[in-house]
Design a protein around this motif. Structure first.
Motif, short mmCIF file in Angstrom:
data_model
loop_
_atom_site.label_atom_id
_atom_site.label_comp_id
_atom_site.label_asym_id
_atom_site.label_seq_id
_atom_site.Cartn_x
_atom_site.Cartn_y
_atom_site.Cartn_z
N ALA A 37 0.83 -1.21 0.00
CA ALA A 37 0.00 0.00 0.00
C ALA A 37 0.87 1.26 0.00
O ALA A 37 0.57 2.22 -0.72
CB ALA A 37 -0.95 0.00 1.20
N SER A 40 2.26 1.68 -3.47
CA SER A 40 1.18 2.10 -4.36
C SER A 40 0.86 3.58 -4.16
O SER A 40 0.76 4.34 -5.13
CB SER A 40 -0.06 1.24 -4.11
OG SER A 40 -1.15 1.69 -4.87
N LYS A 41 0.73 3.99 -2.91
CA LYS A 41 0.39 5.39 -2.62
C LYS A 41 1.52 6.34 -3.03
O LYS A 41 1.28 7.51 -3.30
CB LYS A 41 0.04 5.56 -1.15
CG LYS A 41 -1.30 4.92 -0.78
CD LYS A 41 -1.76 5.25 0.62
CE LYS A 41 -1.05 4.41 1.64
NZ LYS A 41 -1.62 4.55 2.99
N ARG A 73 -5.95 -8.26 -2.94
CA ARG A 73 -6.35 -6.93 -3.43
C ARG A 73 -7.18 -6.18 -2.38
O ARG A 73 -6.97 -4.98 -2.17
CB ARG A 73 -7.15 -7.09 -4.73
CG ARG A 73 -6.30 -7.40 -5.93
CD ARG A 73 -7.15 -7.29 -7.21
NE ARG A 73 -6.29 -7.12 -8.36
CZ ARG A 73 -6.01 -8.09 -9.23
NH1 ARG A 73 -6.51 -9.30 -9.06
NH2 ARG A 73 -5.23 -7.85 -10.26
N GLU A 74 -8.10 -6.88 -1.74
CA GLU A 74 -8.95 -6.23 -0.73
C GLU A 74 -8.12 -5.73 0.45
O GLU A 74 -8.34 -4.61 0.94
CB GLU A 74 -10.03 -7.20 -0.24
CG GLU A 74 -11.12 -7.47 -1.27
CD GLU A 74 -12.03 -8.63 -0.88
OE1 GLU A 74 -12.05 -9.04 0.30
OE2 GLU A 74 -12.72 -9.14 -1.79
N GLN A 77 -6.26 -2.66 -0.64
CA GLN A 77 -7.20 -1.55 -0.78
C GLN A 77 -7.62 -0.99 0.57
O GLN A 77 -7.77 0.23 0.73
CB GLN A 77 -8.43 -1.97 -1.60
CG GLN A 77 -8.12 -2.12 -3.07
CD GLN A 77 -9.27 -2.70 -3.87
OE1 GLN A 77 -10.27 -3.19 -3.32
NE2 GLN A 77 -9.14 -2.66 -5.19
N ASP A 82 -3.31 -0.17 -4.20
CA ASP A 82 -3.87 -1.03 -5.25
C ASP A 82 -2.83 -2.02 -5.73
O ASP A 82 -1.64 -1.71 -5.77
CB ASP A 82 -4.32 -0.20 -6.46
CG ASP A 82 -5.58 0.59 -6.18
OD1 ASP A 82 -6.60 -0.03 -5.84
OD2 ASP A 82 -5.54 1.83 -6.29
N ASP A 84 -2.05 -3.60 -9.21
CA ASP A 84 -2.44 -3.28 -10.57
C ASP A 84 -2.53 -4.50 -11.48
O ASP A 84 -3.32 -4.50 -12.43
CB ASP A 84 -1.45 -2.27 -11.16
CG ASP A 84 -1.45 -0.98 -10.36
OD1 ASP A 84 -2.38 -0.18 -10.54
OD2 ASP A 84 -0.56 -0.80 -9.52
#
Length: 183
Positions: A37, A40-41, A73-74, A77, A82, A84
């Motif tokens: 995460a 991703s961020k 994925r959950e 999230q 995410d 990808d």
């Protein structure tokens, strides 16, 4: 584009020599979900490249594999990130495919998905040499984590002609990459 390619078993979730066969057996390694995460961020596209010969061996179904990936994925999230792309090889070791690591097929799928001619300078994180070899064939920068089977490979000795960065876990890799990009 910032992209990172992660192996799954032994890097993101706990591994087993007897295969991860159920969603309940798919247990994240502490800090791994948060690391994904954070990456991703910070603008990294997250790709997972994983051998899943348990499909060919009949240890689990496509629906079970999909449910494991949905869980991944959950969880990411829920931490604000995410995943990808998840590329997986469903074949057994004798199926003569080009996607089973250490062959580069999964990494070629990832490059194609993101519209890249190769994966030059893209970090690849694995707990086995075959994970790294597949990415290195397309120019990836290899990171070997001590989680999963990583310690076994380190104990055997790493190839002296490979420039591999060894890190404790995925969280340490994320720390290193994010500190480097912030500098």
């Amino acid at each position: 584009m910032k992209l990172i390619v992660l192996d799954r078993d032994g890097v993101i979730n706990q591994d087993s020599d007897h295969y991860i066969k159920t969603v309940e057996e798919w247990i994240p390694i502490p800090g791994a979900i948060e690391a994904i995460a954070r990456l991703s961020k910070a603008g990294y596209a997250i790709a997972v490249a994983t051998n899943q010969s348990g499909l060919a061996r009949g240890y689990f179904s496509q629906a079970t594999l999909d449910a494991m990936h949905d869980k991944l994925r959950e969880l990411v999230q829920q931490q604000g990130g995410d995943v990808d792309m998840i590329a997986y090889c469903p074949h057994g070791p004798d199926d003569d495919c080009d996607c089973r690591k250490p062959l580069p097929g999964l990494f070629q799928q990832i490059a194609s998905h993101f519209g890249l001619p190769d994966l030059q300078q893209v970090p690849v994180v694995g707990d086995t040499l075959r994970d790294l070899e597949a990415g290195m064939s397309l120019g990836c920068i290899p990171y070997l984590v001590r989680t999963g089977k990583g310690e076994r490979y380190i104990a055997k000795g790493l190839p002296s002609d490979w420039q591999i960065t060894v890190m404790d876990d995925l969280s340490a890799v994320a720390d290193s990459l994010l500190n480097t990009t912030e500098s």
